[in-house]
Enzyme design. Structure first.
Site, short mmCIF file in Angstrom:
data_model
loop_
_atom_site.label_atom_id
_atom_site.label_comp_id
_atom_site.label_asym_id
_atom_site.label_seq_id
_atom_site.Cartn_x
_atom_site.Cartn_y
_atom_site.Cartn_z
N HIS A 1 0.57 3.95 -2.91
CA HIS A 1 0.11 5.32 -2.65
C HIS A 1 1.20 6.35 -2.91
O HIS A 1 0.88 7.50 -3.24
CB HIS A 1 -0.40 5.42 -1.21
N ASP B 1 -14.79 -1.99 -5.24
CA ASP B 1 -14.63 -3.39 -5.63
C ASP B 1 -15.86 -3.88 -6.38
O ASP B 1 -15.75 -4.52 -7.44
CB ASP B 1 -14.41 -4.27 -4.38
N TRP C 1 -10.55 -8.92 2.36
CA TRP C 1 -11.19 -9.27 1.10
C TRP C 1 -11.15 -10.78 0.85
O TRP C 1 -11.96 -11.31 0.11
CB TRP C 1 -10.49 -8.58 -0.06
N ARG D 1 0.83 -1.21 0.00
CA ARG D 1 0.00 0.00 0.00
C ARG D 1 0.87 1.26 0.00
O ARG D 1 0.56 2.24 -0.69
CB ARG D 1 -0.93 -0.02 1.21
N HIS E 1 -5.91 -5.92 -3.76
CA HIS E 1 -6.77 -6.14 -2.60
C HIS E 1 -6.83 -7.61 -2.19
O HIS E 1 -7.46 -7.93 -1.18
CB HIS E 1 -8.18 -5.63 -2.89
#
Length: 260
Positions: free
Chosen positions: A36, A220, A176, A32, A160
């Site tokens: 990002h 999603d 997830w 992540r 994810h």
């Protein structure tokens, strides 16, 4: 720091030691961080992206989308301290590439070429990263700004498959997939094969499977509700090797955004 000579395998070993400890496996949040720090790129202006390691500064460090990333930035700081010759931007992005591999995913091509910016004047404006509460149009706007098409949007969303949401960071809660520390195509399988209904709780809109253990975000569900996105979800649900191949290419490109 451009064209710094790096021993990738030795650095990978240091990163592994930094993101694994007795309490946690920080690979998902490491991915992540890399995502990002790169996903602020604007193809039209050439601004943003991973080139400067600008998340070290306000206001980028406190962008709501980056909540909690201080944890992994701190975990990786000893690696940076050991290697003043390597930029923070290079360490963050390489760590993200390594984390995918550590979790069983494909090897991600990475080039050490970033130079750290000097101060906050290089920070992109906040609000450029995906907002999980929105839908397909938003995804195309955000990813399109970076230069990605529908297939790449779906593929990169497959990240994810790792990790989970935390209410104290994003406001959402839950994983997830059944194994959030394994990089595979379960995320896509779950989108297609499980029934998703709105969760009844006090938090923001998210969806849950019949067991109540797994969750999906509005962005999603947009991947299966949008007629142009859905075929790629189905494709990756059926063919993990293809997902790995495409993800390796798309994530490497994402990490390179803003560099020369």
């Amino acid at each position: 720091m451009t064209n710094t000579v790096v021993d990738p395998e030795a650095l990978k070993a240091e990163i592994r030691a930094a993101v694994f400890n007795d309490k946690a496996n920080a690979c998902p949040i490491t991915v992540r961080l890399a995502w990002h720090s790169s996903g602020t790129f604007d193809k039209a202006s050439g601004k943003g992206g991973s080139k400067g390691g600008s998340m070290r500064f306000e206001p980028e460090s406190s962008d709501g989308a980056n909540a909690g990333l201080n944890i992994v930035r701190d975990m990786l700081q000893p690696v940076k301290d050991n290697h003043p010759e390597i930029s923070t931007g290079d360490i963050w992005t390489y760590a993200g590439a390594c984390a995918v591999e550590f979790c069983g995913g494909p090897k991600i091509k990475h080039v050490f070429c970033r130079e750290d910016c000097a101060d906050e004047s290089f920070c992109p404006k906040n609000g450029l990263l995906p907002d999980a509460s929105k839908g397909a149009d938003h995804l195309r706007e955000v990813f399109g700004r970076m230069g990605f098409d529908d297939r790449a949007i779906v593929c990169l969303s497959g990240a994810h498959t790792l990790g989970r949401c935390h209410t104290d960071r994003s406001g959402f809660e839950g994983p997830w997939t059944e194994d959030p520390l394994k990089f595979d195509n379960e995320y896509f399988k779950n989108l297609i094969e499980l029934k998703w209904t709105p969760r009844k709780w006090d938090g923001p809109l998210q969806y849950e499977d019949p067991s109540g253990k797994l969750m999906m975000l509005p962005t999603d569900l947009a991947l299966v509700e949008d007629e142009k996105f859905r075929p790629y979800v189905e494709m990756y649900a059926k063919d993990q090797d293809l997902f790995f191949k495409d993800f390796a290419e798309d994530f490497a490109l994402l990490l390179s955004l803003g560099t020369n």
